[in-house]
Scaffold this motif. Structure first.
Motif, mmCIF file in Angstrom:
data_model
loop_
_atom_site.group_PDB
_atom_site.id
_atom_site.type_symbol
_atom_site.label_atom_id
_atom_site.label_comp_id
_atom_site.label_asym_id
_atom_site.label_seq_id
_atom_site.Cartn_x
_atom_site.Cartn_y
_atom_site.Cartn_z
ATOM 1 N N LEU A 191 -0.296 10.959 24.432
ATOM 2 C CA LEU A 191 -0.932 10.046 23.474
ATOM 3 C C LEU A 191 -1.463 10.789 22.251
ATOM 4 N N ARG A 192 -1.883 12.044 22.417
ATOM 5 C CA ARG A 192 -2.327 12.843 21.260
ATOM 6 C C ARG A 192 -1.174 13.082 20.292
ATOM 7 N N PHE A 193 0.040 13.076 20.803
ATOM 8 C CA PHE A 193 1.230 13.186 19.959
ATOM 9 C C PHE A 193 1.660 11.803 19.459
ATOM 10 N N HIS A 194 1.649 10.827 20.352
ATOM 11 C CA HIS A 194 2.145 9.480 20.095
ATOM 12 C C HIS A 194 1.350 8.788 18.983
ATOM 13 N N ILE A 195 0.057 8.898 19.013
ATOM 14 C CA ILE A 195 -0.782 8.182 18.052
ATOM 15 C C ILE A 195 -0.569 8.672 16.617
ATOM 16 N N PRO A 196 -0.590 9.972 16.343
ATOM 17 C CA PRO A 196 -0.306 10.396 14.960
ATOM 18 C C PRO A 196 1.100 10.011 14.488
ATOM 19 N N VAL A 197 2.077 10.080 15.384
ATOM 20 C CA VAL A 197 3.429 9.663 15.014
ATOM 21 C C VAL A 197 3.428 8.177 14.657
ATOM 22 N N ALA A 198 2.710 7.373 15.427
ATOM 23 C CA ALA A 198 2.620 5.942 15.139
ATOM 24 C C ALA A 198 1.957 5.692 13.786
ATOM 25 N N ILE A 199 0.953 6.477 13.454
ATOM 26 C CA ILE A 199 0.291 6.328 12.153
ATOM 27 C C ILE A 199 1.263 6.667 11.026
ATOM 28 N N VAL A 200 2.044 7.719 11.197
ATOM 29 C CA VAL A 200 3.044 8.080 10.183
ATOM 30 C C VAL A 200 4.090 6.973 10.057
ATOM 31 N N VAL A 201 4.532 6.432 11.179
ATOM 32 C CA VAL A 201 5.503 5.335 11.149
ATOM 33 C C VAL A 201 4.913 4.131 10.415
ATOM 34 N N LEU A 202 3.659 3.811 10.678
ATOM 35 C CA LEU A 202 3.011 2.700 9.978
ATOM 36 C C LEU A 202 2.980 2.952 8.475
ATOM 37 N N LEU A 203 2.568 4.141 8.068
ATOM 38 C CA LEU A 203 2.492 4.450 6.644
ATOM 39 C C LEU A 203 3.872 4.399 5.981
ATOM 40 N N LEU A 204 4.868 4.963 6.640
ATOM 41 C CA LEU A 204 6.225 4.919 6.087
ATOM 42 C C LEU A 204 6.764 3.491 6.026
ATOM 43 N N THR A 205 6.459 2.691 7.037
ATOM 44 C CA THR A 205 6.903 1.297 7.039
ATOM 45 C C THR A 205 6.227 0.520 5.915
ATOM 46 N N ALA A 206 4.933 0.722 5.740
ATOM 47 C CA ALA A 206 4.220 0.043 4.648
ATOM 48 C C ALA A 206 4.797 0.460 3.299
ATOM 49 N N LEU A 207 5.061 1.756 3.131
ATOM 50 C CA LEU A 207 5.659 2.250 1.893
ATOM 51 C C LEU A 207 7.035 1.629 1.672
ATOM 52 N N ARG A 208 7.827 1.539 2.728
ATOM 53 C CA ARG A 208 9.167 0.951 2.619
ATOM 54 C C ARG A 208 9.097 -0.524 2.248
ATOM 55 N N ILE A 209 8.141 -1.250 2.816
ATOM 56 C CA ILE A 209 8.004 -2.673 2.485
ATOM 57 C C ILE A 209 7.624 -2.834 1.018
ATOM 58 N N VAL A 210 6.679 -2.036 0.548
ATOM 59 C CA VAL A 210 6.291 -2.106 -0.867
ATOM 60 C C VAL A 210 7.486 -1.759 -1.749
ATOM 61 N N TRP A 211 8.201 -0.690 -1.385
ATOM 62 C CA TRP A 211 9.379 -0.301 -2.153
ATOM 63 C C TRP A 211 10.400 -1.436 -2.173
ATOM 64 N N TRP A 212 10.640 -2.036 -1.048
ATOM 65 C CA TRP A 212 11.629 -3.109 -0.909
ATOM 66 C C TRP A 212 11.248 -4.298 -1.791
ATOM 67 N N TRP A 213 9.965 -4.681 -1.793
ATOM 68 C CA TRP A 213 9.515 -5.822 -2.591
ATOM 69 C C TRP A 213 9.505 -5.531 -4.085
ATOM 70 N N ARG A 214 9.104 -4.315 -4.481
ATOM 71 C CA ARG A 214 8.842 -4.031 -5.886
ATOM 72 C C ARG A 214 9.954 -3.294 -6.625
ATOM 73 N N PHE A 215 10.613 -2.357 -5.979
ATOM 74 C CA PHE A 215 11.483 -1.444 -6.713
ATOM 75 C C PHE A 215 12.942 -1.430 -6.271
ATOM 76 N N ASP A 216 13.222 -1.874 -5.075
ATOM 77 C CA ASP A 216 14.568 -1.752 -4.517
ATOM 78 C C ASP A 216 15.564 -2.581 -5.319
ATOM 79 N N ARG A 217 16.669 -1.949 -5.705
ATOM 80 C CA ARG A 217 17.787 -2.677 -6.316
ATOM 81 C C ARG A 217 18.634 -3.205 -5.162
#
Length: 140
Positions: free
Chosen positions: A10-36
């Motif tokens: 879990l000490r490994f799993h939780i930080p990886v999950a946080i990174v996945v959340l941040l990357l997913t949020a970034l991807r959603i913003v990119w998809w809505w605002r900038f993606d061609r």
């Protein structure tokens, strides 16, 4: 797996999950605002385009749901002290907490979506030969 190994995982799993959340949020913003967003492939049936959009949306929904259920597990179970090394803290049995079910189901759904997504990409590349992978990678 003993409690120490679970806490270590879990000490490994939780930080990886946080990174996945941040990357997913970034991807959603990119998809809505900038993606061609490219036009559909010539000759693609409408049902394939709908399934493709649905699978992409499902990825985001499942990932966000897994993050939410993971947070729910940590909060409801009070596992943070045991996970992050508080002396004498005991790791709870996560199966006793309701968010465990959607978290486990989400893991299965992610695996299924990944297999389906990769299979569709390989179908386009090697059966239809429509250069979909090149289009995805290079924007061409």
């Amino acid at each position: 797996m003993d409690a120490a190994a679970k806490a270590g995982f879990l000490r490994f799993h939780i930080p990886v999950a946080i990174v996945v959340l941040l990357l997913t949020a970034l991807r959603i913003v990119w998809w809505w605002r900038f993606d061609r967003k490219p036009l559909p492939l010539d000759g693609s049936p409408r049902w394939q385009e709908r399934i493709a959009r649905g699978v992409h949306a499902a990825f985001y929904i499942v990932i966000l749901g897994m993050v939410a259920s993971g947070i729910g597990l940590m909060v409801l179970s009070g596992a943070a002290p045991a996970v992050f090394g508080e002396s004498g803290a005991v790791l709870p049995n996560f199966a006793e907490y309701p968010p465990r079910v959607p978290h486990g189901l989400g893991a299965l759904l992610i695996v299924g979506l990944l297999i389906f997504h990769a299979g569709a990409a390989l179908y386009h590349e090697f059966v239809r030969r429509d250069r979909l992978l090149r289009r995805m990678w290079y924007g061409g």
